[in-house]
Design a protein around this motif. Structure first.
Motif, PDB file in Angstrom:
ATOM      1  N   GLY A   3      33.510  70.218  26.095  1.00 58.21           N
ATOM      2  CA  GLY A   3      32.728  69.512  25.126  1.00 58.21           C
ATOM      3  C   GLY A   3      31.559  70.071  24.845  1.00 58.21           C
ATOM      4  O   GLY A   3      31.296  71.464  25.154  1.00 58.21           O
ATOM      5  N   ALA A  93      24.581  66.700  19.566  1.00 59.10           N
ATOM      6  CA  ALA A  93      25.729  66.579  18.974  1.00 59.10           C
ATOM      7  C   ALA A  93      26.467  67.503  18.268  1.00 59.10           C
ATOM      8  O   ALA A  93      25.565  68.234  17.690  1.00 59.10           O
ATOM      9  CB  ALA A  93      25.846  65.176  18.585  1.00 59.10           C
ATOM     10  N   SER A  95      29.935  68.408  15.253  1.00 52.63           N
ATOM     11  CA  SER A  95      30.928  68.135  14.463  1.00 52.63           C
ATOM     12  C   SER A  95      31.659  69.460  13.830  1.00 52.63           C
ATOM     13  O   SER A  95      30.907  70.685  13.697  1.00 52.63           O
ATOM     14  CB  SER A  95      30.644  67.173  13.200  1.00 52.63           C
ATOM     15  N   THR A 105      33.977  62.171  13.370  1.00 55.09           N
ATOM     16  CA  THR A 105      33.164  61.784  14.639  1.00 55.09           C
ATOM     17  C   THR A 105      32.370  62.929  15.249  1.00 55.09           C
ATOM     18  O   THR A 105      32.744  64.347  14.800  1.00 55.09           O
ATOM     19  CB  THR A 105      34.356  61.670  15.717  1.00 55.09           C
ATOM     20  N   TYR A 107      30.481  64.682  18.437  1.00 50.49           N
ATOM     21  CA  TYR A 107      30.480  64.325  19.607  1.00 50.49           C
ATOM     22  C   TYR A 107      29.205  64.832  20.419  1.00 50.49           C
ATOM     23  O   TYR A 107      28.586  65.808  20.105  1.00 50.49           O
ATOM     24  CB  TYR A 107      31.729  65.325  19.998  1.00 50.49           C
TER      25      TYR A 107
ATOM     26  N   TYR B  36      29.532  53.344  19.959  1.00 52.23           N
ATOM     27  CA  TYR B  36      29.440  54.355  20.946  1.00 52.23           C
ATOM     28  C   TYR B  36      29.307  53.656  22.332  1.00 52.23           C
ATOM     29  O   TYR B  36      28.402  52.617  22.181  1.00 52.23           O
ATOM     30  CB  TYR B  36      28.203  55.141  20.744  1.00 52.23           C
ATOM     31  N   GLN B  45      29.915  58.385  24.161  1.00 49.89           N
ATOM     32  CA  GLN B  45      31.491  58.540  23.757  1.00 49.89           C
ATOM     33  C   GLN B  45      31.629  57.639  22.627  1.00 49.89           C
ATOM     34  O   GLN B  45      31.211  56.476  22.851  1.00 49.89           O
ATOM     35  CB  GLN B  45      32.205  58.247  25.118  1.00 49.89           C
TER      36      GLN B  45
END
Lengths: 117, 114
Positions: A3, A93, A95, A105, A107, B36, B45
């Protein structure tokens, strides 16, 4: 598939020092976002970057804060001359292409908690 | 510019009880909506999102949210909560056209007790 990786997870700095927070996006992601979370507040957008370009820095304080996303290596959020008010959780984050405004989304990483003493 | 209001900062419930976390948004154009979840000392998440089509969207762990355009709401519900659902829940909104960042509400802490 790893991730979004952020480090350090926890960082303590004295007032006046510099803080550097690193973010490696998910594999294949070329869009990076930084958010700040203050106690009892939601996440506030700071900056949006693509490789070697700052797309939107409207949420970034004008002084002491800077961000980069070089061609090689992680994205860096740099805070110079930290003050107590900079204590917060900083989330990165990523994408794969355009972000949430295209329905994609984004992440999030697990965050870097900065404490200024 | 868009904004999100989560009226409840904290919602305490007993295990197996139903719960609703409220989210209202403000925008002059069409929106995408997201929920989220953030567990302690972790990142956010994605729980579920509304892009288009059916106004009722579901997550894999039993949560659902309904987009109500007339009420400008996107409330999150679960018919029976578990202890493990204890977390902070954030509602977020972005525009569907043109460039727009993701705007978050202040979050609602769901506290599930036995």
């Amino acid at each position: 598939n790893a991730g979004v990786m952020q480090n350090p997870r926890h960082l303590v700095r004295r007032r006046g020092q510099e803080a550097r927070l690193r973010c490696s996006p998910m594999k294949g992601h070329s869009h990076v976002y930084w958010y700040r979370q203050l106690p009892e507040e939601g996440l506030k957008f700071m900056v949006y970057l693509q490789k070697e370009n700052i797309i939107d820095e409207s949420g970034m304080p004008k002084e002491r804060f800077s961000a980069e996303f070089p061609k090689e290596g992680p994205s860096i959020l740099r805070i110079q001359q930290v003050v107590r008010g900079d204590s917060a959780a900083y989330f990165c984050a990523s994408s794969p292409s355009k972000g949430a405004d295209s329905g994609n989304t984004i992440y999030f990483g697990e965050g870097s908690w900065l404490t200024v003493v | 510019a868009q904004s999100v209001t989560q009226l409840d900062s904290q919602v305490p419930v007993f295990e197996e009880a139903p719960v609703e976390l409220r989210c209202n948004y403000s925008s002059s154009v069409s929106v995408y909506l997201f929920w989220y979840v953030q567990y302690p000392n972790q990142g956010l998440q994605l729980l579920l999102k509304y892009l288009s089509g059916s106004t009722l969207v579901e997550s894999i762990n039993g949560f659902e949210a309904e987009f109500n355009k007339s009420q400008t709401s996107f409330h999150l519900r679960k018919p029976s909560v578990h202890i493990s659902d204890t977390a902070e829940y954030f509602c977020a909104v972005t525009h569907t056209s043109g460039y727009s960042t993701l705007t978050f509400g202040k979050g609602t802490m769901l506290l599930v007790s036995p």
